[in-house]
Scaffold this motif. Structure first.
Motif, PDB file in Angstrom:
ATOM      1  N   SER A  10      31.631  42.491  46.505  1.00  0.00           N
ATOM      2  CA  SER A  10      32.874  42.657  45.764  1.00  0.00           C
ATOM      3  C   SER A  10      34.148  41.995  46.274  1.00  0.00           C
ATOM      4  CB  SER A  10      33.242  44.220  45.717  1.00  0.00           C
ATOM      5  OG  SER A  10      32.387  45.125  45.206  1.00  0.00           O
ATOM      6  N   CYS A  11      34.936  41.507  45.450  1.00  0.00           N
ATOM      7  CA  CYS A  11      36.072  40.556  45.967  1.00  0.00           C
ATOM      8  C   CYS A  11      37.119  41.115  45.124  1.00  0.00           C
ATOM      9  CB  CYS A  11      35.647  39.009  45.651  1.00  0.00           C
ATOM     10  SG  CYS A  11      37.300  38.225  45.811  1.00  0.00           S
TER      11      CYS A  11
ATOM     12  N   THR B 151      45.302  36.750  38.418  1.00  0.00           N
ATOM     13  CA  THR B 151      44.510  37.782  37.723  1.00  0.00           C
ATOM     14  C   THR B 151      42.965  36.966  37.512  1.00  0.00           C
ATOM     15  OG1 THR B 151      46.525  38.368  36.561  1.00  0.00           O
ATOM     16  CG2 THR B 151      44.502  38.649  35.487  1.00  0.00           C
ATOM     17  N   VAL B 152      41.947  37.896  37.752  1.00  0.00           N
ATOM     18  CA  VAL B 152      40.624  37.309  37.647  1.00  0.00           C
ATOM     19  C   VAL B 152      40.187  36.760  36.199  1.00  0.00           C
ATOM     20  CG1 VAL B 152      39.894  38.207  39.802  1.00  0.00           C
ATOM     21  CG2 VAL B 152      39.370  39.339  37.638  1.00  0.00           C
ATOM     22  N   SER B 153      41.030  37.493  35.386  1.00  0.00           N
ATOM     23  CA  SER B 153      40.371  37.250  33.898  1.00  0.00           C
ATOM     24  C   SER B 153      40.879  35.994  33.236  1.00  0.00           C
ATOM     25  CB  SER B 153      40.797  38.499  33.007  1.00  0.00           C
ATOM     26  OG  SER B 153      42.339  38.538  33.003  1.00  0.00           O
ATOM     27  N   ILE B 154      41.760  35.401  33.846  1.00  0.00           N
ATOM     28  CA  ILE B 154      42.497  34.196  33.354  1.00  0.00           C
ATOM     29  C   ILE B 154      42.209  32.756  34.123  1.00  0.00           C
ATOM     30  CG2 ILE B 154      43.824  35.391  31.566  1.00  0.00           C
ATOM     31  CD1 ILE B 154      46.217  34.857  33.567  1.00  0.00           C
TER      32      ILE B 154
ATOM     33  N   LYS C 163      40.073  46.105  36.942  1.00  0.00           N
ATOM     34  CA  LYS C 163      39.964  46.052  38.681  1.00  0.00           C
ATOM     35  C   LYS C 163      40.594  45.047  39.399  1.00  0.00           C
ATOM     36  CE  LYS C 163      36.666  50.060  38.951  1.00  0.00           C
ATOM     37  NZ  LYS C 163      35.383  50.353  39.687  1.00  0.00           N
ATOM     38  N   ASN C 164      40.344  43.731  38.543  1.00  0.00           N
ATOM     39  CA  ASN C 164      40.775  42.616  39.160  1.00  0.00           C
ATOM     40  C   ASN C 164      39.995  42.098  40.281  1.00  0.00           C
ATOM     41  OD1 ASN C 164      42.884  40.294  38.606  1.00  0.00           O
ATOM     42  ND2 ASN C 164      43.738  40.665  40.401  1.00  0.00           N
ATOM     43  N   THR C 165      38.656  42.284  39.925  1.00  0.00           N
ATOM     44  CA  THR C 165      37.696  42.310  40.862  1.00  0.00           C
ATOM     45  C   THR C 165      36.693  41.474  40.433  1.00  0.00           C
ATOM     46  OG1 THR C 165      38.181  44.361  42.198  1.00  0.00           O
ATOM     47  CG2 THR C 165      35.952  43.572  42.307  1.00  0.00           C
TER      48      THR C 165
END
Length: 113
Positions: A21-22, A28-31, A75-77
């Protein structure tokens, strides 16, 4: 300020599985494009897997079909599911935003026979 905290490493036997996990903060990980790298003793750090903002994934030839990168936007993971582990997968694993310079401390994965 971008921060990355990797976890989930450990000692596992050949053929076993681990999920890394990170947890990211400050971006933001999604963008943003994300990736997992690894560095084995005496070797250069290498790219293992990446995921684009659109969800496109890419893998190093050595892990293709065994590893899966994914993310949980809520979870921004970012995760790295590692199956059928081999001795040569032993390394410190790091995650990274591909458009940022920040590295986390990494998590040690040791595969034993």
């Amino acid at each position: 300020q971008v921060q990355l905290v990797e976890s989930g490493g450990g000692l596992v036997q050949v053929g076993g599985s681990l999920r890394l996990s990170c947890a990211a903060s400050g971006s933001t990980v999604s963008i943003n494009p994300m990736a997992w790298f690894r560095q084995a003793p005496g070797k250069q750090r290498e790219l293992v897997a990446s995921i684009s903002s659109g969800g496109t994934t890419n893998y190093a030839a050595s892990v293709k079909g065994r590893f899966t990168i994914s993310r949980d936007n809520a979870k921004n993971t970012v995760y790295l599911q590692m199956n059928s582990l081999k001795l040569e997968d032993t390394a410190v694993y790091y995650c990274k935003f591909l458009n940022r310079d920040t590295w986390g401390r990494g998590t040690q994965v040791t595969v034993s026979s």
